[in-house]
Design a protein around this motif. Structure first.
Motif, PDB file in Angstrom:
ATOM      1  N   LYS A 158     -13.612   7.934   2.154  1.00  0.00           N
ATOM      2  CA  LYS A 158     -13.063   8.099   0.810  1.00  0.00           C
ATOM      3  C   LYS A 158     -11.548   8.107   0.910  1.00  0.00           C
ATOM      4  N   ILE A 159     -10.912   7.169   0.228  1.00  0.00           N
ATOM      5  CA  ILE A 159      -9.453   7.070   0.250  1.00  0.00           C
ATOM      6  C   ILE A 159      -8.874   7.476  -1.099  1.00  0.00           C
ATOM      7  N   VAL A 160      -7.839   8.304  -1.057  1.00  0.00           N
ATOM      8  CA  VAL A 160      -7.093   8.695  -2.245  1.00  0.00           C
ATOM      9  C   VAL A 160      -5.678   8.149  -2.105  1.00  0.00           C
ATOM     10  N   LEU A 161      -5.194   7.480  -3.146  1.00  0.00           N
ATOM     11  CA  LEU A 161      -3.892   6.825  -3.108  1.00  0.00           C
ATOM     12  C   LEU A 161      -2.957   7.520  -4.089  1.00  0.00           C
ATOM     13  N   LEU A 162      -1.792   7.953  -3.593  1.00  0.00           N
ATOM     14  CA  LEU A 162      -0.838   8.732  -4.384  1.00  0.00           C
ATOM     15  C   LEU A 162       0.345   7.857  -4.779  1.00  0.00           C
TER      16      LEU A 162
ATOM     17  N   SER B 130     -11.240  11.170   3.394  1.00  0.00           N
ATOM     18  CA  SER B 130     -11.020  10.766   4.787  1.00  0.00           C
ATOM     19  C   SER B 130      -9.631  10.181   5.005  1.00  0.00           C
ATOM     20  N   HIS B 131      -9.066   9.510   3.971  1.00  0.00           N
ATOM     21  CA  HIS B 131      -7.779   8.836   4.089  1.00  0.00           C
ATOM     22  C   HIS B 131      -6.890   9.159   2.880  1.00  0.00           C
ATOM     23  N   ILE B 132      -5.619   9.414   3.147  1.00  0.00           N
ATOM     24  CA  ILE B 132      -4.599   9.560   2.105  1.00  0.00           C
ATOM     25  C   ILE B 132      -3.583   8.445   2.288  1.00  0.00           C
ATOM     26  N   TYR B 133      -3.275   7.730   1.208  1.00  0.00           N
ATOM     27  CA  TYR B 133      -2.310   6.628   1.247  1.00  0.00           C
ATOM     28  C   TYR B 133      -1.178   6.913   0.271  1.00  0.00           C
ATOM     29  N   PHE B 134       0.062   6.665   0.705  1.00  0.00           N
ATOM     30  CA  PHE B 134       1.218   6.790  -0.174  1.00  0.00           C
ATOM     31  C   PHE B 134       2.338   5.934   0.385  1.00  0.00           C
ATOM     32  N   SER B 135       3.423   5.821  -0.370  1.00  0.00           N
ATOM     33  CA  SER B 135       4.512   4.925   0.028  1.00  0.00           C
ATOM     34  C   SER B 135       5.855   5.642  -0.038  1.00  0.00           C
ATOM     35  N   GLY B 136       6.886   4.930   0.400  1.00  0.00           N
ATOM     36  CA  GLY B 136       8.236   5.450   0.282  1.00  0.00           C
ATOM     37  C   GLY B 136       8.632   5.679  -1.163  1.00  0.00           C
ATOM     38  N   ILE B 137       8.053   4.921  -2.077  1.00  0.00           N
ATOM     39  CA  ILE B 137       8.333   5.132  -3.496  1.00  0.00           C
ATOM     40  C   ILE B 137       7.704   6.441  -3.964  1.00  0.00           C
ATOM     41  N   THR B 138       6.498   6.733  -3.490  1.00  0.00           N
ATOM     42  CA  THR B 138       5.880   8.027  -3.806  1.00  0.00           C
ATOM     43  C   THR B 138       6.783   9.163  -3.354  1.00  0.00           C
ATOM     44  N   LEU B 139       7.315   9.067  -2.136  1.00  0.00           N
ATOM     45  CA  LEU B 139       8.194  10.117  -1.609  1.00  0.00           C
ATOM     46  C   LEU B 139       9.463  10.237  -2.450  1.00  0.00           C
ATOM     47  N   ALA B 140       9.961   9.118  -2.974  1.00  0.00           N
ATOM     48  CA  ALA B 140      11.190   9.138  -3.780  1.00  0.00           C
ATOM     49  C   ALA B 140      10.991   9.891  -5.090  1.00  0.00           C
ATOM     50  N   LEU B 141       9.773   9.931  -5.587  1.00  0.00           N
ATOM     51  CA  LEU B 141       9.484  10.654  -6.829  1.00  0.00           C
ATOM     52  C   LEU B 141       9.489  12.161  -6.616  1.00  0.00           C
ATOM     53  N   MET B 142       9.384  12.595  -5.369  1.00  0.00           N
ATOM     54  CA  MET B 142       9.325  14.022  -5.065  1.00  0.00           C
ATOM     55  C   MET B 142      10.723  14.610  -4.917  1.00  0.00           C
ATOM     56  N   THR B 143      10.822  15.910  -5.142  1.00  0.00           N
ATOM     57  CA  THR B 143      12.025  16.652  -4.790  1.00  0.00           C
ATOM     58  C   THR B 143      11.902  17.063  -3.326  1.00  0.00           C
TER      59      THR B 143
ATOM     60  N   ARG C 163      -4.771  16.731   8.091  1.00  0.00           N
ATOM     61  CA  ARG C 163      -5.035  16.093   9.386  1.00  0.00           C
ATOM     62  C   ARG C 163      -5.809  17.024  10.320  1.00  0.00           C
ATOM     63  N   ARG C 164      -5.541  18.318  10.236  1.00  0.00           N
ATOM     64  CA  ARG C 164      -6.302  19.265  11.067  1.00  0.00           C
ATOM     65  C   ARG C 164      -7.781  19.267  10.701  1.00  0.00           C
ATOM     66  N   SER C 165      -8.064  18.926   9.450  1.00  0.00           N
ATOM     67  CA  SER C 165      -9.462  18.867   9.016  1.00  0.00           C
ATOM     68  C   SER C 165     -10.098  17.510   9.306  1.00  0.00           C
ATOM     69  N   GLY C 166      -9.344  16.602   9.957  1.00  0.00           N
ATOM     70  CA  GLY C 166      -9.881  15.299  10.333  1.00  0.00           C
ATOM     71  C   GLY C 166      -9.448  14.137   9.472  1.00  0.00           C
ATOM     72  N   GLY C 167      -8.602  14.390   8.474  1.00  0.00           N
ATOM     73  CA  GLY C 167      -8.148  13.318   7.601  1.00  0.00           C
ATOM     74  C   GLY C 167      -7.122  12.422   8.265  1.00  0.00           C
ATOM     75  N   LEU C 168      -7.018  11.178   7.784  1.00  0.00           N
ATOM     76  CA  LEU C 168      -6.061  10.200   8.301  1.00  0.00           C
ATOM     77  C   LEU C 168      -5.011   9.888   7.235  1.00  0.00           C
ATOM     78  N   VAL C 169      -3.777   9.771   7.671  1.00  0.00           N
ATOM     79  CA  VAL C 169      -2.648   9.518   6.778  1.00  0.00           C
ATOM     80  C   VAL C 169      -2.164   8.084   6.952  1.00  0.00           C
ATOM     81  N   VAL C 170      -2.045   7.373   5.836  1.00  0.00           N
ATOM     82  CA  VAL C 170      -1.579   5.980   5.834  1.00  0.00           C
ATOM     83  C   VAL C 170      -0.296   5.908   5.020  1.00  0.00           C
ATOM     84  N   PHE C 171       0.750   5.306   5.609  1.00  0.00           N
ATOM     85  CA  PHE C 171       2.067   5.291   4.965  1.00  0.00           C
ATOM     86  C   PHE C 171       2.674   3.905   4.984  1.00  0.00           C
ATOM     87  N   ASP C 172       3.184   3.475   3.813  1.00  0.00           N
ATOM     88  CA  ASP C 172       3.944   2.230   3.656  1.00  0.00           C
ATOM     89  C   ASP C 172       5.385   2.624   3.357  1.00  0.00           C
TER      90      ASP C 172
END
Length: 312
Positions: free
Chosen positions: A11-15, A134-147, A162-171
């Motif tokens: 299951k992938i969630v995209l932010l 299982s997977h979280i996906y986000f980008s540099g633009i997502t990070l730019a929206l954050m403080t 990640r400690r619970s076994g999740g994988l992080v995907v970054f563009d």
């Protein structure tokens, strides 16, 4: 292209921020569509893998309604989308030159997504509601929206994920206008790259953010981040695939025509992730991603039209 829909064991969630996309028709006339880097990826993953969950924020305006309906029409799961009663959807204008290269004008400074991703409490509340991811996906633009505060909270959440076994995907997706400085962007990248399992960088963005003109130096920076799985795109030059210390160059699939380069990288990322989620090798996933990118640039806009998906 082979459709890789599976039993959806992953299951992938995209932010990210979905946006209204205004593409010129003639003169001052524009066609209103829907896009945004993370949504572009989610649409491809949904069509090829069969499931993609979007975590974003939208308003109660007609533009937000259009975005939600568009996502649902492409079977993107929007259950995690937060509705903001005080703010509206962001938008951007595209202009293309004769070679298909594009420039953007954004109106997103007061968008629902900007307020959501910039609020640590709202962001963590939404993230903590996610289940069986299982997977979280986000980008540099997502990070730019954050403080800086919400990025710090997000990074701490990634550690637990990640400690619970999740994988992080970054563009890396670097947009200088969204950052106070390149150093601020690089600091944010360093935070997440030390917690990233799959890195999908554009070499151009790496060089731009580092102020480099030397490709080997940019590649050295990427290698030094020590991410287990990396695919480096470099325009029409061969892609560099690095998996657990093994490096391979893979020739790019050429597009039959170039109408608009908007969303090519997102198309690649979506194809690559759909394949990997389905259990394909990294090499086969690269080929899937390249085919999607080649098809995307042959059409106007960042997302392929309905008739394309009807043939897949």
């Amino acid at each position: 292209m082979v459709v890789m829909k599976s039993q959806n064991e992953n299951k992938i969630v995209l932010l990210g921020e979905p946006l209204l996309e205004l593409t010129p028709i003639s003169g001052q006339s524009y066609n209103m569509g829907v896009a945004g880097d993370v949504l572009n990826v989610a649409v491809v993953v949904s069509h090829l893998y069969g499931e993609a969950h979007l975590l974003a924020a939208l308003g109660l305006d007609s533009g937000s309604d259009k975005i939600l309906q568009f996502a649902r029409d492409h079977d993107v799961n929007t259950e995690a989308v937060v509705i903001d009663h005080a703010h509206k959807a962001g938008m951007y204008f595209i202009n293309n030159d004769a070679l298909g290269e594009r420039t953007f004008t954004y109106k997103r400074d007061n968008s629902a997504a900007k307020h959501f991703f910039g609020d640590s409490d709202q962001l963590l509340t939404a993230l903590n509601k996610l289940e069986a991811v299982s997977h979280i996906y986000f980008s540099g633009i997502t990070l730019a929206l954050m403080t800086e505060a919400s990025r710090t909270a997000f990074v701490a959440w990634l550690d637990n994920f990640r400690r619970s076994g999740g994988l992080v995907v970054f563009d890396n997706n670097y947009r200088p206008a969204l950052w106070p400085s390149a150093d601020a962007y690089l600091k944010a990248c360093e935070w997440v790259l030390s917690r990233t399992d799959i890195f999908l960088p554009s070499l151009d963005d790496v060089m731009l953010s580092l102020g480099l003109v030397d490709k080997p130096a940019a590649m050295a920076w990427i290698v030094a981040r020590d991410v287990p799985e990396v695919v480096v795109s470099d325009g029409v030059q061969p892609l560099t695939l690095m998996v657990n210390g093994t490096t391979e160059l893979i020739d790019v699939i050429a597009a039959n025509q170039v109408a608009d380069t908007t969303g090519a990288g997102d198309g690649f990322n979506g194809g690559y992730l759909a394949a990997r989620l389905s259990g394909a090798s990294a090499q086969d996933a690269v080929k899937c991603g390249m085919q999607l990118a080649a098809d995307v640039v042959g059409h106007k806009g960042a997302i392929l039209p309905e008739e394309y998906w009807a043939k897949v």
